[in-house]
Design a protein around this motif. Structure first.
Motif, PDB file in Angstrom:
ATOM      1  N   LEU A  20      -5.776  20.730  30.174  1.00 51.72           N
ATOM      2  CA  LEU A  20      -4.965  20.375  29.015  1.00 51.72           C
ATOM      3  C   LEU A  20      -3.708  19.650  29.473  1.00 51.72           C
ATOM      4  CD1 LEU A  20      -5.147  23.683  26.928  1.00 51.72           C
ATOM      5  CD2 LEU A  20      -6.750  21.757  26.981  1.00 51.72           C
ATOM      6  N   SER A  21      -3.287  18.676  28.686  1.00 52.25           N
ATOM      7  CA  SER A  21      -2.072  17.929  28.970  1.00 52.25           C
ATOM      8  C   SER A  21      -1.124  18.023  27.792  1.00 52.25           C
ATOM      9  CB  SER A  21      -2.392  16.447  29.223  1.00 52.25           C
ATOM     10  OG  SER A  21      -3.275  16.288  30.312  1.00 52.25           O
ATOM     11  N   CYS A  22       0.153  18.025  28.093  1.00 53.63           N
ATOM     12  CA  CYS A  22       1.190  18.058  27.060  1.00 53.63           C
ATOM     13  C   CYS A  22       2.263  17.060  27.459  1.00 53.63           C
ATOM     14  CB  CYS A  22       1.758  19.456  26.923  1.00 53.63           C
ATOM     15  SG  CYS A  22       3.161  19.572  25.788  1.00 53.63           S
ATOM     16  N   ALA A  23       2.297  15.931  26.779  1.00 58.17           N
ATOM     17  CA  ALA A  23       3.276  14.892  27.072  1.00 58.17           C
ATOM     18  C   ALA A  23       4.464  15.027  26.136  1.00 58.17           C
ATOM     19  CB  ALA A  23       2.643  13.512  26.916  1.00 58.17           C
ATOM     20  N   THR A  24       5.641  14.798  26.693  1.00 58.56           N
ATOM     21  CA  THR A  24       6.852  14.921  25.872  1.00 58.56           C
ATOM     22  C   THR A  24       7.873  13.888  26.318  1.00 58.56           C
ATOM     23  OG1 THR A  24       8.472  16.509  25.037  1.00 58.56           O
ATOM     24  CG2 THR A  24       7.912  16.653  27.375  1.00 58.56           C
ATOM     25  N   ARG A  26      11.485  12.508  28.011  1.00 58.84           N
ATOM     26  CA  ARG A  26      12.163  12.819  29.256  1.00 58.84           C
ATOM     27  C   ARG A  26      13.228  13.892  29.045  1.00 58.84           C
ATOM     28  NH1 ARG A  26      14.558   7.800  32.424  1.00 58.84           N
ATOM     29  NH2 ARG A  26      15.746   7.653  30.498  1.00 58.84           N
ATOM     30  N   TYR A  27      13.905  13.838  27.902  1.00 55.40           N
ATOM     31  CA  TYR A  27      14.961  14.815  27.615  1.00 55.40           C
ATOM     32  C   TYR A  27      14.386  16.222  27.494  1.00 55.40           C
ATOM     33  CZ  TYR A  27      18.525  17.430  25.133  1.00 55.40           C
ATOM     34  OH  TYR A  27      19.414  18.393  24.755  1.00 55.40           O
ATOM     35  N   ILE A  28      13.352  16.363  26.686  1.00 53.23           N
ATOM     36  CA  ILE A  28      12.769  17.690  26.495  1.00 53.23           C
ATOM     37  C   ILE A  28      12.213  18.213  27.805  1.00 53.23           C
ATOM     38  CG2 ILE A  28      10.870  18.954  25.419  1.00 53.23           C
ATOM     39  CD1 ILE A  28      11.290  17.247  22.924  1.00 53.23           C
ATOM     40  N   PHE A  29      11.531  17.347  28.549  1.00 49.18           N
ATOM     41  CA  PHE A  29      10.933  17.782  29.803  1.00 49.18           C
ATOM     42  C   PHE A  29      12.001  18.231  30.797  1.00 49.18           C
ATOM     43  CE2 PHE A  29       7.371  17.914  32.699  1.00 49.18           C
ATOM     44  CZ  PHE A  29       7.960  17.743  33.944  1.00 49.18           C
ATOM     45  N   ALA A  30      13.117  17.520  30.840  1.00 47.90           N
ATOM     46  CA  ALA A  30      14.137  17.793  31.860  1.00 47.90           C
ATOM     47  C   ALA A  30      14.902  19.082  31.589  1.00 47.90           C
ATOM     48  CB  ALA A  30      15.108  16.629  31.930  1.00 47.90           C
ATOM     49  N   PHE A  31      14.939  19.537  30.349  1.00 47.27           N
ATOM     50  CA  PHE A  31      15.804  20.670  30.009  1.00 47.27           C
ATOM     51  C   PHE A  31      15.050  21.891  29.491  1.00 47.27           C
ATOM     52  CE2 PHE A  31      19.818  18.846  30.879  1.00 47.27           C
ATOM     53  CZ  PHE A  31      19.703  17.487  30.616  1.00 47.27           C
ATOM     54  N   SER A  32      13.726  21.843  29.518  1.00 50.36           N
ATOM     55  CA  SER A  32      12.957  22.910  28.884  1.00 50.36           C
ATOM     56  C   SER A  32      12.163  23.749  29.860  1.00 50.36           C
ATOM     57  CB  SER A  32      11.962  22.319  27.878  1.00 50.36           C
ATOM     58  OG  SER A  32      12.611  21.721  26.786  1.00 50.36           O
ATOM     59  N   THR A  33      12.091  25.030  29.525  1.00 52.77           N
ATOM     60  CA  THR A  33      10.997  25.847  30.014  1.00 52.77           C
ATOM     61  C   THR A  33       9.779  25.454  29.192  1.00 52.77           C
ATOM     62  OG1 THR A  33      12.340  27.718  30.729  1.00 52.77           O
ATOM     63  CG2 THR A  33      10.077  28.191  30.074  1.00 52.77           C
ATOM     64  N   MET A  34       8.672  25.202  29.867  1.00 52.73           N
ATOM     65  CA  MET A  34       7.456  24.760  29.191  1.00 52.73           C
ATOM     66  C   MET A  34       6.402  25.852  29.293  1.00 52.73           C
ATOM     67  SD  MET A  34       8.263  21.581  28.307  1.00 52.73           S
ATOM     68  CE  MET A  34       6.675  20.881  27.864  1.00 52.73           C
ATOM     69  N   ALA A  35       5.572  25.939  28.283  1.00 52.93           N
ATOM     70  CA  ALA A  35       4.570  27.007  28.276  1.00 52.93           C
ATOM     71  C   ALA A  35       3.342  26.574  27.496  1.00 52.93           C
ATOM     72  CB  ALA A  35       5.155  28.270  27.657  1.00 52.93           C
ATOM     73  N   TRP A  36       2.282  27.306  27.714  1.00 51.58           N
ATOM     74  CA  TRP A  36       1.071  27.203  26.917  1.00 51.58           C
ATOM     75  C   TRP A  36       0.817  28.564  26.270  1.00 51.58           C
ATOM     76  CZ3 TRP A  36      -1.536  22.811  25.851  1.00 51.58           C
ATOM     77  CH2 TRP A  36      -1.306  21.692  26.660  1.00 51.58           C
ATOM     78  N   PHE A  37       0.588  28.526  24.968  1.00 52.38           N
ATOM     79  CA  PHE A  37       0.163  29.690  24.206  1.00 52.38           C
ATOM     80  C   PHE A  37      -1.248  29.415  23.692  1.00 52.38           C
ATOM     81  CE2 PHE A  37       3.927  32.401  23.450  1.00 52.38           C
ATOM     82  CZ  PHE A  37       4.921  31.589  23.960  1.00 52.38           C
TER      83      PHE A  37
END
Length: 116
Positions: A20-24, A26-37
């Motif tokens: 699975l891929s989740c593209a976002t 640059r701002y969200i990617f740089a400042f977020s904890t990312m997860a899959w539910f």
């Protein structure tokens, strides 16, 4: 405009693999904890895996050793590599990003179906 764009779901036989891929942005990617539910009809969202900004990862017991979450800072994309899939992994999988408790984003969901 969707902030998180998922792809990669589908139908696979038990024992198979999907990514699975989740593209976002640059701002969200740089400042977020990312997860899959993931969510099965009639049940609450279940945290599958997450990855923090400092590279730590965390997995649900049910997927440890089979799933791998990773971040690609060039593509601003988070991946969920799913191996040795089981029928009980069948669910809608959602990408999630959290910058702060008040700033969070959800993807639209992608269906994963594992046949026995």
């Amino acid at each position: 405009q969707a902030q998180l764009v998922e792809s990669g779901g589908g139908l696979v036989q038990a024992g198979g693999s999907l990514r699975l891929s989740c593209a976002t942005s640059r701002y969200i990617f740089a400042f977020s904890t990312m997860a899959w539910f993931r969510r099965v009809p009639g049940k609450q969202h279940e945290l599958v895996a997450n990855t923090t900004l400092d590279g730590r990862t965390n997995y649900a017991d049910s997927v440890k050793g089979r799933f791998t979450i990773s971040r690609d800072s060039v593509k601003n994309t988070v991946y969920l590599q799913m191996n040795t899939l089981k029928p009980e992994d069948t669910a809608v999988y959602y990408c999630y990003a959290q910058i702060s408790p008040r700033t969070e984003y959800w993807g639209q969901g992608t269906q994963v179906t594992v046949s026995s």
